[in-house]
Design a protein around this motif. Sequence first.
Motif, PDB file in Angstrom:
ATOM      1  N   GLN A 158      59.542  33.883  30.319  1.00 16.04           N
ATOM      2  CA  GLN A 158      58.617  35.015  30.253  1.00 16.04           C
ATOM      3  C   GLN A 158      57.166  34.549  30.227  1.00 16.04           C
ATOM      4  O   GLN A 158      56.274  35.240  30.738  1.00 16.04           O
ATOM      5  N   ALA A 159      56.927  33.369  29.663  1.00 15.21           N
ATOM      6  CA  ALA A 159      55.571  32.823  29.657  1.00 15.21           C
ATOM      7  C   ALA A 159      55.135  32.437  31.065  1.00 15.21           C
ATOM      8  O   ALA A 159      53.971  32.616  31.446  1.00 15.21           O
ATOM      9  N   VAL A 160      56.073  31.902  31.848  1.00 13.26           N
ATOM     10  CA  VAL A 160      55.771  31.549  33.240  1.00 13.26           C
ATOM     11  C   VAL A 160      55.410  32.801  34.035  1.00 13.26           C
ATOM     12  O   VAL A 160      54.437  32.822  34.802  1.00 13.26           O
ATOM     13  N   LEU A 161      56.177  33.862  33.839  1.00 16.16           N
ATOM     14  CA  LEU A 161      55.904  35.106  34.562  1.00 16.16           C
ATOM     15  C   LEU A 161      54.574  35.719  34.126  1.00 16.16           C
ATOM     16  O   LEU A 161      53.804  36.217  34.962  1.00 16.16           O
ATOM     17  N   ALA A 162      54.300  35.680  32.831  1.00 19.24           N
ATOM     18  CA  ALA A 162      53.031  36.220  32.340  1.00 19.24           C
ATOM     19  C   ALA A 162      51.854  35.415  32.882  1.00 19.24           C
ATOM     20  O   ALA A 162      50.788  35.971  33.178  1.00 19.24           O
ATOM     21  N   ASP A 163      52.052  34.107  33.030  1.00 16.71           N
ATOM     22  CA  ASP A 163      51.000  33.259  33.587  1.00 16.71           C
ATOM     23  C   ASP A 163      50.690  33.657  35.026  1.00 16.71           C
ATOM     24  O   ASP A 163      49.530  33.650  35.457  1.00 16.71           O
ATOM     25  N   ALA A 164      51.732  34.012  35.769  1.00 18.09           N
ATOM     26  CA  ALA A 164      51.524  34.455  37.151  1.00 18.09           C
ATOM     27  C   ALA A 164      50.759  35.777  37.190  1.00 18.09           C
ATOM     28  O   ALA A 164      49.866  35.970  38.025  1.00 18.09           O
ATOM     29  N   LEU A 165      51.090  36.686  36.277  1.00 17.33           N
ATOM     30  CA  LEU A 165      50.381  37.969  36.234  1.00 17.33           C
ATOM     31  C   LEU A 165      48.918  37.766  35.854  1.00 17.33           C
ATOM     32  O   LEU A 165      48.026  38.433  36.401  1.00 17.33           O
ATOM     33  N   ALA A 166      48.651  36.838  34.932  1.00 20.71           N
ATOM     34  CA  ALA A 166      47.263  36.541  34.568  1.00 20.71           C
ATOM     35  C   ALA A 166      46.482  36.053  35.785  1.00 20.71           C
ATOM     36  O   ALA A 166      45.310  36.402  35.970  1.00 20.71           O
ATOM     37  N   SER A 167      47.137  35.264  36.636  1.00 22.51           N
ATOM     38  CA  SER A 167      46.479  34.797  37.861  1.00 22.51           C
ATOM     39  C   SER A 167      46.221  35.949  38.820  1.00 22.51           C
ATOM     40  O   SER A 167      45.191  35.986  39.503  1.00 22.51           O
ATOM     41  N   LEU A 168      47.152  36.881  38.882  1.00 20.98           N
ATOM     42  CA  LEU A 168      46.969  38.030  39.771  1.00 20.98           C
ATOM     43  C   LEU A 168      45.805  38.904  39.304  1.00 20.98           C
ATOM     44  O   LEU A 168      44.949  39.297  40.107  1.00 20.98           O
ATOM     45  N   LEU A 169      45.743  39.190  38.006  1.00 19.30           N
ATOM     46  CA  LEU A 169      44.645  40.002  37.474  1.00 19.30           C
ATOM     47  C   LEU A 169      43.318  39.255  37.564  1.00 19.30           C
ATOM     48  O   LEU A 169      42.284  39.840  37.886  1.00 19.30           O
ATOM     49  N   ASN A 170      43.357  37.972  37.224  1.00 25.05           N
ATOM     50  CA  ASN A 170      42.187  37.089  37.331  1.00 25.05           C
ATOM     51  C   ASN A 170      40.986  37.611  36.551  1.00 25.05           C
ATOM     52  O   ASN A 170      39.835  37.426  36.959  1.00 25.05           O
ATOM     53  N   ASN A 171      41.242  38.245  35.417  1.00 22.69           N
ATOM     54  CA  ASN A 171      40.150  38.718  34.564  1.00 22.69           C
ATOM     55  C   ASN A 171      39.536  37.549  33.806  1.00 22.69           C
ATOM     56  O   ASN A 171      40.254  36.701  33.273  1.00 22.69           O
ATOM     57  N   SER A 172      38.220  37.519  33.734  1.00 21.30           N
ATOM     58  CA  SER A 172      37.529  36.521  32.927  1.00 21.30           C
ATOM     59  C   SER A 172      37.394  37.061  31.511  1.00 21.30           C
ATOM     60  O   SER A 172      36.727  38.077  31.277  1.00 21.30           O
ATOM     61  N   ILE A 173      38.012  36.375  30.559  1.00 21.69           N
ATOM     62  CA  ILE A 173      38.110  36.899  29.199  1.00 21.69           C
ATOM     63  C   ILE A 173      36.857  36.602  28.385  1.00 21.69           C
ATOM     64  O   ILE A 173      36.768  36.957  27.222  1.00 21.69           O
ATOM     65  N   ALA A 174      35.876  35.973  28.993  1.00 24.54           N
ATOM     66  CA  ALA A 174      34.651  35.662  28.251  1.00 24.54           C
ATOM     67  C   ALA A 174      33.810  36.905  27.983  1.00 24.54           C
ATOM     68  O   ALA A 174      33.027  36.933  27.032  1.00 24.54           O
TER      69      ALA A 174
END
Length: 500
Positions: A102-118
């Motif tokens: 599930q962490a691998v899949l969430a990592d892929a979604l984070a790449s898709l969204l590509n939001n800068s959390i700063a």
Amino acid sequence: MTDPEERSVAGDAGAAAAEELRLHGHALVDRMADYLACVHERPVSTNLSPARLATRFAGPLPREGRPAEDVWESVWKDVVGEAIHLAHPMYMGHQVAPPLPQAVLADALASLLNNSIAVWEMSPTGTLVEAQVIRWMTGLIGFPEGSDGTIVSGGSAANLTGLLAAREAVFPGVWARGVAADSEAADAVVFTSSHAHYSLERALGVMGLPESAAIAVEGEGGRLDPESLSRQIAASRAEGKRPLAIVATAASTATGHFDDLDAISRVAQRERVWLHVDAAHGGSFMASPGLRSRLRGIERADSVAWDPHKMMFMPISAGAILIRDHRHLDAAFQQSAPYLFHLTPGESRSSDIGRRTLQCSKRFDALKIWVSLQHYGLDHFGRLLEKTVENTIVLHRIISAAADFEAMHEPEANILCFRHLPGWIAGGSAEEIDRLQDAVRARYNMSGKGWITATSLGGQRVLRVTMMNPHTESVHLEALLAGLREEAAVIYSDRSASGV
């Protein structure tokens, strides 16, 4: 209003991107799943030399593209095929985890969204996800309300941030003045153990302090000794040095030993010195009711480094710096960037995480931690951790019962150092025994049977394992020793044939 033709073009482009992702994403996930199912059938790592492997990656910059299917075939052949396979049960190397699905899949979604959390306006939901993960982590440690932290790239960034927060707390205004203009800050010292992570000295160098600013307080097994610590603080003050921080370790990279945080935290309170705990490896032990006692006293620290990408089985990168008093984190970095950072209506403290971290391009790494905790629950992480520690205890027992192996210490975590001492090396010199450890390890890793590391303890070269894979079983531990024996036998045979 948007022109209908423009909407049509944009819609067509979006549909094409979606179909590309769907087609190749499905194929990739299927192949990734097949890889996990059969990873135990692969050699653990490549047997190619660096020079030979480099020839596969020596081509020129492509001017024209090629079909994605061809590119992915190259990836599976040249990248995956010759990689180190952390999901293999015989991988017992560095402190890098086989990540949870599930962490691998969430990592892929984070790449898709590509939001800068700063910056909140670039990541309104991502900012809140990270804030919740940080609250969970500070709560586990036992920090009070008003604590805070950020997700960072790993222990190196976390240790640097913790020490920057300490510096501004001990020497207020030094960020603006600079270390060179502050004689006390320039003479600051940090007390730590001889087994502290190298990133500590690197952080001090980045902060403009010399190597001598790191004072190693010797203790049993490389630990930070509390009584010696008190004496060293007094001696340093007598020399005109100003304590910046005490850095305790939980657990050390070399042996997995935990400093006595309970006793050290009391020294820190009595001496009024900032306590930073490098718990990059051991912080996750808070997830286990049976293991968390190793961290007793961490709740009194001023700052803590913790890497979920180690013993919470997250993909790299996912580290965290946690600060007892958020005001010290706010003061660690001081800069003005009106094009980025803003107070939103009703805020007394900005939600922009970038104000409190070294990173401006800040990836949504909190998502994989958040998703995994939501899905698996904290107790699952505790069970995974306990299995890796149990494996290490079993290996220690097997080694202790073997005449041709020597355990260098009892395990406190999932790390163990040992030596292979076959009968034919018994009369050898210390240098010959050291060379054997390195030679056996090199041959064993190259064989593909398994993968381990090595280090030096007390002036001796030793073999080192970190049990990172909860799917490793006793049969794999026996196979490790059998594999090392086989490689040592080949070394002996070659040595005898050459007349050495």
